[in-house]
Scaffold this motif. Sequence first.
Motif, PDB file in Angstrom:
ATOM      1  N   THR A  73       0.806  -1.219   0.000  1.00 39.47           N
ATOM      2  CA  THR A  73       0.000   0.000   0.000  1.00 39.47           C
ATOM      3  C   THR A  73       0.839   1.268   0.000  1.00 39.47           C
ATOM      4  O   THR A  73       0.370   2.318  -0.435  1.00 39.47           O
ATOM      5  CB  THR A  73      -0.948   0.015   1.212  1.00 39.47           C
ATOM      6  N   SER A  74       2.073   1.192   0.490  1.00 35.97           N
ATOM      7  CA  SER A  74       2.926   2.381   0.475  1.00 35.97           C
ATOM      8  C   SER A  74       4.380   1.975   0.649  1.00 35.97           C
ATOM      9  O   SER A  74       4.685   0.891   1.152  1.00 35.97           O
ATOM     10  CB  SER A  74       2.525   3.367   1.580  1.00 35.97           C
ATOM     11  N   ALA A  75       5.265   2.869   0.218  1.00 37.00           N
ATOM     12  CA  ALA A  75       6.705   2.672   0.387  1.00 37.00           C
ATOM     13  C   ALA A  75       7.349   4.044   0.477  1.00 37.00           C
ATOM     14  O   ALA A  75       7.036   4.935  -0.313  1.00 37.00           O
ATOM     15  CB  ALA A  75       7.287   1.880  -0.780  1.00 37.00           C
ATOM     16  N   ARG A  76       8.239   4.224   1.436  1.00 40.84           N
ATOM     17  CA  ARG A  76       8.907   5.520   1.588  1.00 40.84           C
ATOM     18  C   ARG A  76      10.320   5.310   2.107  1.00 40.84           C
ATOM     19  O   ARG A  76      10.619   4.321   2.781  1.00 40.84           O
ATOM     20  CB  ARG A  76       8.134   6.434   2.544  1.00 40.84           C
ATOM     21  N   TYR A  86       7.815   0.625  -6.236  1.00 40.64           N
ATOM     22  CA  TYR A  86       7.257  -0.681  -5.892  1.00 40.64           C
ATOM     23  C   TYR A  86       6.098  -1.034  -6.819  1.00 40.64           C
ATOM     24  O   TYR A  86       5.479  -0.153  -7.425  1.00 40.64           O
ATOM     25  CB  TYR A  86       6.784  -0.691  -4.441  1.00 40.64           C
ATOM     26  N   LYS A  88       2.512  -1.665  -8.187  1.00 40.44           N
ATOM     27  CA  LYS A  88       1.202  -1.146  -7.785  1.00 40.44           C
ATOM     28  C   LYS A  88       0.105  -2.195  -7.924  1.00 40.44           C
ATOM     29  O   LYS A  88      -1.039  -1.948  -7.560  1.00 40.44           O
ATOM     30  CB  LYS A  88       0.848   0.081  -8.635  1.00 40.44           C
ATOM     31  N   LEU A 118       8.232  -0.438   3.838  1.00 40.89           N
ATOM     32  CA  LEU A 118       7.110  -0.899   3.028  1.00 40.89           C
ATOM     33  C   LEU A 118       5.946  -1.254   3.940  1.00 40.89           C
ATOM     34  O   LEU A 118       6.140  -1.872   4.989  1.00 40.89           O
ATOM     35  CB  LEU A 118       7.495  -2.137   2.215  1.00 40.89           C
ATOM     36  N   TYR A 172      -5.973   0.845 -11.724  1.00 43.30           N
ATOM     37  CA  TYR A 172      -5.557   1.753 -10.655  1.00 43.30           C
ATOM     38  C   TYR A 172      -6.761   2.573 -10.194  1.00 43.30           C
ATOM     39  O   TYR A 172      -7.761   2.655 -10.930  1.00 43.30           O
ATOM     40  CB  TYR A 172      -4.436   2.686 -11.158  1.00 43.30           C
TER      41      TYR A 172
END
Length: 249
Positions: A73-76, A86, A88, A118, A172
């Motif tokens: 759901t997210s990566a930073r 990453y 999608k 992640l 998406y």
Amino acid sequence: MKSVFIISTLLFLTSSVKLFSQVQPPQTQESQTPTTKVEFEESEYDFGRIESGEKVVHIFKFTNTGDVPMVITSARGSCGCTVPFYPKVPILSGESSEIEVEFDSRGKMGLQHKKVYLIANTVPSMIELIIKGEVMRVEDSPSIETKDGAKALKRENDEKLTNKDPSCFIIYPNPSSDLVQIELKEHIGENAMIYIHNETGIQVLEQKVERISRESTQVDVSEFTPGMYMITIVIDNIKLKTQCFMVTR
């Protein structure tokens, strides 16, 4: 005297109940999203020596070893100099994918230790990756090369985002809470049928698309129960690759 004893007892019980309610830990609501397991080939990478000003890239490969699709759901990154890229789309059970991490050494000097976080439907839900290296000035070591034996690596976003395989399509946002967009640019002018099934295999939607255009096709999932769904598209009796997506609230 008896009435005084009864009143004292009631006051004691009331105080005890109030105190007990105050010390109870808050109840947490368990997530309804199915979880899976993931295995990375490595979770830490050392670039070695990096020439100041270079952008270097490393790819972390992983496999979904669980029983349900994996959704990131997210990566930073731990700072703006560290950028993760990453997938999608969900990674099905048994399939492998990659996390590409780019490190920009501009303005950095000396030993570097950066992290990527992640968030996914895994146990634990947060996965930590680490990159390291030593940034050196050009004049200090003019022939520096990274551990990969490469200079600055340029990310080719356009090529990766272009849907060249006619059996593929782009969906998406993922996860979504109201509308999902489907791109079928390889099939402009053709007719299509969209089928969506839930995790148990029950069909929950059938939608016809006449004359596919360059604009994305919208599918309303606002009434769907939160969870994982599989979408299949059939064009001229040819079934395209099935993809998964997540509905959240």
